[in-house]
Enzyme design. Structure first.
Site, PDB file in Angstrom:
ATOM      1  N   ASN A   1       0.854  -1.183   0.000  1.00 37.97           N
ATOM      2  CA  ASN A   1       0.000   0.000   0.000  1.00 37.97           C
ATOM      3  C   ASN A   1       0.884   1.226   0.000  1.00 37.97           C
ATOM      4  O   ASN A   1       1.990   1.177   0.509  1.00 37.97           O
ATOM      5  CB  ASN A   1      -0.825   0.048   1.293  1.00 37.97           C
TER       6      ASN A   1
ATOM      7  N   ASP B   1      -5.169  -5.318   2.598  1.00 45.10           N
ATOM      8  CA  ASP B   1      -6.367  -6.082   2.969  1.00 45.10           C
ATOM      9  C   ASP B   1      -6.293  -7.529   2.482  1.00 45.10           C
ATOM     10  O   ASP B   1      -6.929  -8.407   3.046  1.00 45.10           O
ATOM     11  CB  ASP B   1      -7.612  -5.403   2.388  1.00 45.10           C
TER      12      ASP B   1
HETATM   13  N1  CTP Z   1      -6.528  -1.954   9.418  1.00 46.48           N
HETATM   14  C1  CTP Z   1      -6.061  -3.030  10.137  1.00 46.48           C
HETATM   15  N2  CTP Z   1      -5.976  -4.247   9.549  1.00 46.48           N
HETATM   16  C2  CTP Z   1      -6.353  -4.435   8.280  1.00 46.48           C
HETATM   17  C3  CTP Z   1      -6.848  -3.339   7.528  1.00 46.48           C
HETATM   18  C4  CTP Z   1      -6.908  -2.114   8.126  1.00 46.48           C
HETATM   19  O1  CTP Z   1      -5.719  -2.847  11.308  1.00 46.48           O
HETATM   20  N3  CTP Z   1      -6.258  -5.632   7.738  1.00 46.48           N
HETATM   21  C5  CTP Z   1      -6.646  -0.649  10.077  1.00 46.48           C
HETATM   22  C6  CTP Z   1      -5.746   0.440   9.560  1.00 46.48           C
HETATM   23  O2  CTP Z   1      -4.511   0.474  10.260  1.00 46.48           O
HETATM   24  C7  CTP Z   1      -6.572   1.678   9.839  1.00 46.48           C
HETATM   25  C8  CTP Z   1      -8.000   1.215   9.713  1.00 46.48           C
HETATM   26  O3  CTP Z   1      -7.941  -0.195   9.860  1.00 46.48           O
HETATM   27  O4  CTP Z   1      -6.396   2.114  11.167  1.00 46.48           O
HETATM   28  C9  CTP Z   1      -8.729   1.580   8.465  1.00 46.48           C
HETATM   29  O5  CTP Z   1      -8.172   0.999   7.368  1.00 46.48           O
HETATM   30  P1  CTP Z   1      -8.883   1.038   5.925  1.00 46.48           P
HETATM   31  O6  CTP Z   1      -7.976   0.324   5.001  1.00 46.48           O
HETATM   32  O7  CTP Z   1      -9.272   2.421   5.587  1.00 46.48           O
HETATM   33  O8  CTP Z   1     -10.198   0.241   6.211  1.00 46.48           O
HETATM   34  P2  CTP Z   1     -10.717  -1.086   5.691  1.00 46.48           P
HETATM   35  O9  CTP Z   1     -11.412  -1.715   6.828  1.00 46.48           O
HETATM   36  O10 CTP Z   1      -9.611  -1.876   5.069  1.00 46.48           O
HETATM   37  O11 CTP Z   1     -11.791  -0.656   4.637  1.00 46.48           O
HETATM   38  P3  CTP Z   1     -11.696  -0.252   3.084  1.00 46.48           P
HETATM   39  O12 CTP Z   1     -10.320  -0.630   2.593  1.00 46.48           O
HETATM   40  O13 CTP Z   1     -12.770  -1.043   2.486  1.00 46.48           O
HETATM   41  O14 CTP Z   1     -11.949   1.216   3.028  1.00 46.48           O
END
Ligand code: CTP
Length: 408
Positions: free
Chosen positions: A210, A279
């Site tokens: 990322n 993710d």
């Molecule tokens: N996060 C995490 N573990 C993951 C994905 C995200 O701990 N596997 C945490 C990130 O560190 C951040 C928060 O979740 O604090 C939000 O991450 P984001 O990527 O915006 O959210 P997602 O839940 O992955 O949603 P999306 O990608 O669908 O927006």
């Protein structure tokens, strides 16, 4: 001693023989890692030249309030906003009187009125002037406004007299200045921070990642340490130097970050997930480099665990803070993540192709159950300190509410 690395310090120099030591203060502040800009009063320039102060600080000296040239560069409001702290050394009796009155008729006193940053003054004057009731009542007024008074010391004076009124030595002033940042807001607490990207290997030379420089997460870890917390930083691959006074655990993949973060969070008071976690990861990692023989290949991806949600599900869970990088509908998206991950606070920021990730500035919208707070665009270290201040207050409010529930 606290750290001055990445701190922006505004040094005010007013008229007095001790001004010859101001160049040494700048040199020592810079050696300690600070960026320094200097404001000189007209009488200070009689004791030491602006050219000297420009040479040691590496920036032109600011001298005039209503100079059109200077104001179009960095004017009084920009200087006031720029500063993480203001130190006036030496501070003359005249300057203390002006500060006590809240005057705004020269550059230094105006910046002192306009800044939100902590201010400290290092008085330097003849011992009779120091002991005079007028000076003492000015000092009391200045101190009542939250301004810190560093010194003065006692001893023989340039005028031949002996007594209080000597400016503290530059080395002591630098130590005291670094302590301005040690707020103690998180003293006795353990904070775990995740930062940077993760790397999901496809084969030994390729991977999925990322966009994230890690700057914000490192700044948050540093600000938490400054606030007195014991800090553990779980960092994905970055090129940044490990912050001082922070235990850094280096990881590569989301699964490794998950395992390290959960082990640490189990005994932490506060967890802040700043990492840009991938993710998904490849279902299989090839042990040898994949050769470009096939015309088309398919990569199967599987979901990575959600670190933040898993930390929030711990029993007992730490006060859990997430970050959300959003391109649109920021507040609604953030609130949705707050609810679905069952966390206490989410710090949302707007990202676009040119915004957020590699830049040095950022803004945040702090979304909690029942309140929203905006932290305007500012350099990441300053923003991190504002975030930590907010998190400390919310943590205390929640802990207070829990104690109240147990009692009632
Ligand atoms: N996060 C995490 N573990 C993951 C994905 C995200 O701990 N596997 C945490 C990130 O560190 C951040 C928060 O979740 O604090 C939000 O991450 P984001 O990527 O915006 O959210 P997602 O839940 O992955 O949603 P999306 O990608 O669908 O927006």
């Amino acid at each position: 001693m606290g750290t001055l690395i990445n701190k922006r310090l505004l040094l005010g120099v007013t008229g007095g023989i001790a001004a010859y030591k101001s160049a040494d203060i700048v040199r020592r502040l810079r050696e300690a890692g600070a960026e320094v800009r200097v404001i000189m009063s007209p009488s200070a320039t009689e004791f030491i030249t602006p050219l000297t102060m420009q040479a040691v600080s590496g920036h032109p000296v600011h001298q005039h309030l209503l100079d059109t040239g200077a104001e179009s560069g960095m004017g009084h409001i920009e200087l006031a906003r720029w500063a993480d702290a203001v130190l006036v050394a030496p501070a003359s009796a005249n300057f203390l009187a002006r500060l006590a009155q809240g005057r705004a008729d020269d550059l230094l006193s105006t910046v002192c009125l306009a800044t939100e940053a902590p201010i400290a003054v290092a008085p330097a004057m003849n011992q009779q002037m120091w002991n005079n009731n007028a000076t003492q009542s000015n000092l009391a007024a200045v101190n009542k406004n939250g301004i810190k008074i560093f010194g003065p010391g006692e001893g023989s004076q340039a005028c031949g007299e002996v007594g209080p009124g000597r400016m503290l030595e530059p080395a002591d002033l630098v130590t005291l200045t670094s302590e301005l940042f040690a707020t103690g807001e998180l003293a006795g607490l353990t904070v775990v921070v995740t930062a940077g990207p993760t790397w999901e290997a496809i084969d030994p030379v390729r991977g999925l990642t990322n966009r994230s420089s890690g700057k914000m997460g490192y700044a948050v870890a540093e600000a938490a340490a400054e606030a007195g917390a014991k800090v553990i930083l779980v960092s994905g691959p970055t090129t940044l130097t490990e912050p001082e006074r922070v235990r850094t655990i280096r990881v590569t993949s989301a699964q490794q970050m998950h395992d390290a973060a959960l082990a640490q969070a189990a005994t932490a008071n506060i967890f802040i997930g700043v990492a840009a976690v991938a993710d998904y990861r490849p279902a299989q990692t090839a042990s040898k480099k994949i050769k470009k023989t096939a015309e088309r290949i398919t990569l199967e991806l599987v979901r990575n665990p959600d670190i933040l949600a898993d930390v929030a599900a711990l029993k007992p869970a730490p006060f859990t803070v997430g970050f959300a990088a959003e391109t649109d509908n920021i507040e609604a998206q953030a609130r949705q993540k707050l609810e679905s991950k069952k966390i206490n606070l989410i710090a949302a920021n707007r990202v676009g192709l040119d915004l957020g990730f590699e830049s040095d500035e950022n803004s945040l919208l702090l979304v909690e159950h029942g309140q929203v707070t905006e932290l305007p665009a500012q350099p990441k270290p300053k923003l991190a300190r504002a975030l930590i201040r907010h998190v400390a207050a919310s943590y205390r409010a929640r802990s207070g509410a829990e104690i109240y529930q147990l009692r009632s």
